[in-house]
Design a protein around this motif. Structure first.
Motif, PDB file in Angstrom:
ATOM      1  N   ALA B  83      20.072  -7.104 -30.733  1.00 48.01           N
ATOM      2  CA  ALA B  83      20.514  -5.727 -30.533  1.00 48.01           C
ATOM      3  C   ALA B  83      21.948  -5.552 -31.025  1.00 48.01           C
ATOM      4  O   ALA B  83      22.273  -4.560 -31.688  1.00 48.01           O
ATOM      5  N   ALA B  84      22.809  -6.547 -30.739  1.00 47.45           N
ATOM      6  CA  ALA B  84      24.211  -6.455 -31.167  1.00 47.45           C
ATOM      7  C   ALA B  84      24.303  -6.440 -32.680  1.00 47.45           C
ATOM      8  O   ALA B  84      25.103  -5.699 -33.257  1.00 47.45           O
ATOM      9  N   HIS B  85      23.468  -7.263 -33.334  1.00 43.40           N
ATOM     10  CA  HIS B  85      23.504  -7.294 -34.796  1.00 43.40           C
ATOM     11  C   HIS B  85      23.024  -5.963 -35.375  1.00 43.40           C
ATOM     12  O   HIS B  85      23.649  -5.421 -36.298  1.00 43.40           O
ATOM     13  N   ALA B  86      21.933  -5.416 -34.824  1.00 46.92           N
ATOM     14  CA  ALA B  86      21.433  -4.121 -35.291  1.00 46.92           C
ATOM     15  C   ALA B  86      22.501  -3.053 -35.105  1.00 46.92           C
ATOM     16  O   ALA B  86      22.748  -2.234 -35.993  1.00 46.92           O
ATOM     17  N   LEU B  87      23.172  -3.107 -33.962  1.00 47.92           N
ATOM     18  CA  LEU B  87      24.210  -2.126 -33.646  1.00 47.92           C
ATOM     19  C   LEU B  87      25.384  -2.231 -34.615  1.00 47.92           C
ATOM     20  O   LEU B  87      25.836  -1.227 -35.179  1.00 47.92           O
ATOM     21  N   SER B  88      25.849  -3.487 -34.843  1.00 46.90           N
ATOM     22  CA  SER B  88      27.030  -3.634 -35.697  1.00 46.90           C
ATOM     23  C   SER B  88      26.703  -3.269 -37.135  1.00 46.90           C
ATOM     24  O   SER B  88      27.519  -2.687 -37.845  1.00 46.90           O
ATOM     25  N   ARG B  89      25.478  -3.598 -37.560  1.00 42.53           N
ATOM     26  CA  ARG B  89      25.124  -3.259 -38.938  1.00 42.53           C
ATOM     27  C   ARG B  89      25.025  -1.747 -39.123  1.00 42.53           C
ATOM     28  O   ARG B  89      25.446  -1.195 -40.145  1.00 42.53           O
ATOM     29  N   ALA B  90      24.461  -1.073 -38.102  1.00 37.29           N
ATOM     30  CA  ALA B  90      24.382   0.381 -38.174  1.00 37.29           C
ATOM     31  C   ALA B  90      25.786   0.987 -38.142  1.00 37.29           C
ATOM     32  O   ALA B  90      26.088   1.928 -38.889  1.00 37.29           O
ATOM     33  N   ALA B  91      26.659   0.419 -37.294  1.00 39.03           N
ATOM     34  CA  ALA B  91      28.018   0.964 -37.161  1.00 39.03           C
ATOM     35  C   ALA B  91      28.817   0.755 -38.437  1.00 39.03           C
ATOM     36  O   ALA B  91      29.637   1.581 -38.806  1.00 39.03           O
ATOM     37  N   LEU B  92      28.569  -0.356 -39.119  1.00 35.80           N
ATOM     38  CA  LEU B  92      29.354  -0.702 -40.310  1.00 35.80           C
ATOM     39  C   LEU B  92      29.193   0.330 -41.417  1.00 35.80           C
ATOM     40  O   LEU B  92      30.059   0.464 -42.287  1.00 35.80           O
ATOM     41  N   ARG B  93      28.095   1.077 -41.381  1.00 38.61           N
ATOM     42  CA  ARG B  93      27.890   2.084 -42.422  1.00 38.61           C
ATOM     43  C   ARG B  93      28.785   3.298 -42.231  1.00 38.61           C
ATOM     44  O   ARG B  93      28.967   4.070 -43.171  1.00 38.61           O
TER      45      ARG B  93
END
Lengths: 103, 110, 166
Positions: B83-93
């Protein structure tokens, strides 16, 4: 038993603080992250209340909540990322973001 | 006698877990941007959660419920990084991470 | 077929440990549930090497988890110290670490192990195995560069190349 009550109260304080972050934002990702962490503390809270009330059957609910929490977070993130929850989601902005590159 | 003792030991361990949850929640409020806050959130999800489960395991002893507690711990440990990885990847955009620019060159490997 | 068998065994173990009832009716419900889940899994095409990485060596995996747990506790104490200190001594850094030489499951484990330790967070992972990591302090970034994580994971899945030849 007093220690278990103290633990539960500390968890309540913790949940209030996390909820404050969810309300403050400022970005949607802060909110999603706060809700995800809130879910983890809720799972622990359910289990603790189960022990406090002498009803460890609450653990089954805690397990279900742990799984739903994860699925909910990923679903919300997917919605914000591609704007659709279905499987056939050719994203308008970044089509191949979720697939690993295939040679 | 012994079960009362275990209740106190388990209670102490769960309380220490709750303290780590509080520290994580405090970090969630204090840290400046979403990436930094995610580090604080993972304190709640790892050591806080593990200590709480460990304390409940001490209270519970060997039983079917102990197995369920372990299962909760394993579920959370496997799902939070995803979940943290999905979140950070989404946020990075959308969000640029606030980096420590003045000393960054020294730390960056050549 | 091998993966289906392992999935079925896992599901049966999960049902028995969660249910705890051994009456014929409950066991029949369990059989129906397991068969349903197996059918749905086949429809979704998720019964494969990714779901059940059989090439991992169990005793090495256990050692890896113990090591990771130790690292996790240390990192937790470090982040707790940072959060509690009034001056908030953070220095967010982005570094790149390599997980080359690992299988797909190994690379995902690599990224998740980094994310699981507070103070470091994998924000991106390429197919070649290069992970972009956001760390809370520069010290963590420097520790990560000298970390033995990749070697330990390589030890867990020693011999996988012979099977897959990737």
């Amino acid at each position: 038993m007093a220690l278990l009550v103290a633990t539960t109260l500390a968890l309540v304080a913790c949940m209030v603080m996390i909820l404050a972050r969810a309300l403050l934002g400022p970005t949607v990702y802060d909110r999603v992250m706060a809700v995800n962490t809130f879910g983890t503390t809720t799972v622990m809270m359910i289990a603790m209340v189960g022990y406090l009330m002498g009803r460890p059957e609450f653990l089954d609910i805690a397990i279900a909540y742990a799984l739903i929490n994860f699925i909910g977070t990923v679903a919300v993130l997917k919605f914000f990322e591609v704007g659709i929850l279905g499987a056939d989601s050719s994203s308008p902005s970044e089509p191949s973001a979720r697939e690993k590159p295939v040679e | 006698m012994s079960s009362v003792f275990l209740l106190w030991v388990g209670g102490a361990i769960t309380l220490s877990g709750a303290v780590f949850c509080l520290i994580g929640a405090l970090g969630l409020l204090r840290l400046p941007d979403v990436y930094a806050r995610m580090h604080a959130a993972s304190v709640v999800d790892t050591l806080g959660m593990l200590l709480l489960v460990l304390g409940m395991l001490v209270i519970e002893g060997f039983s079917q419920n102990a197995l369920k507690l372990l299962m909760i711990a394993v579920f959370v440990l496997f799902t939070t990084p995803v979940a943290a990885h999905a979140l950070s990847r989404a946020a990075l955009r959308e969000i640029e991470p606030q980096l420590d620019s003045k000393k960054q060159d020294a730390a960056e490997p050549p | 077929m091998r993966h289906t068998l392992y999935l079925a065994l896992t599901l049966v173990a999960l049902w028995l440990s969660l249910s705890g009832f051994f009456t014929p009716l409950m066991l029949a419900f369990g059989v129906v549930s397991v068969v349903t889940v197996l059918f749905i899994s086949h429809q979704m095409d998720v019964v494969d090497e990714e779901g059940h990485p059989l090439h991992l060596r169990p005793h090495r995996l256990l050692l890896f988890w113990v090591w990771l747990l130790k690292k996790m506790v240390i990192a937790n104490l470090e982040v707790a110290r940072i959060v509690l200190s009034p001056s908030l001594p953070i220095s967010p850094t982005i570094t790149r670490v390599s997980a080359s030489g690992l299988s797909e499951v190994g690379r995902v484990t690599f990224a998740n192990a980094i994310t699981l330790t507070p103070g470091s967070l994998t924000v991106a992972l390429t197919a070649e195995g290069e992970a972009t990591v956001h760390t809370l302090t520069q010290t963590t970034a420097r520790d990560l560069a000298t970390s033995t994580l990749q070697q330990r994971l390589a030890a867990v899945e020693q011999g996988w190349q012979a099977e897959e030849g990737d």
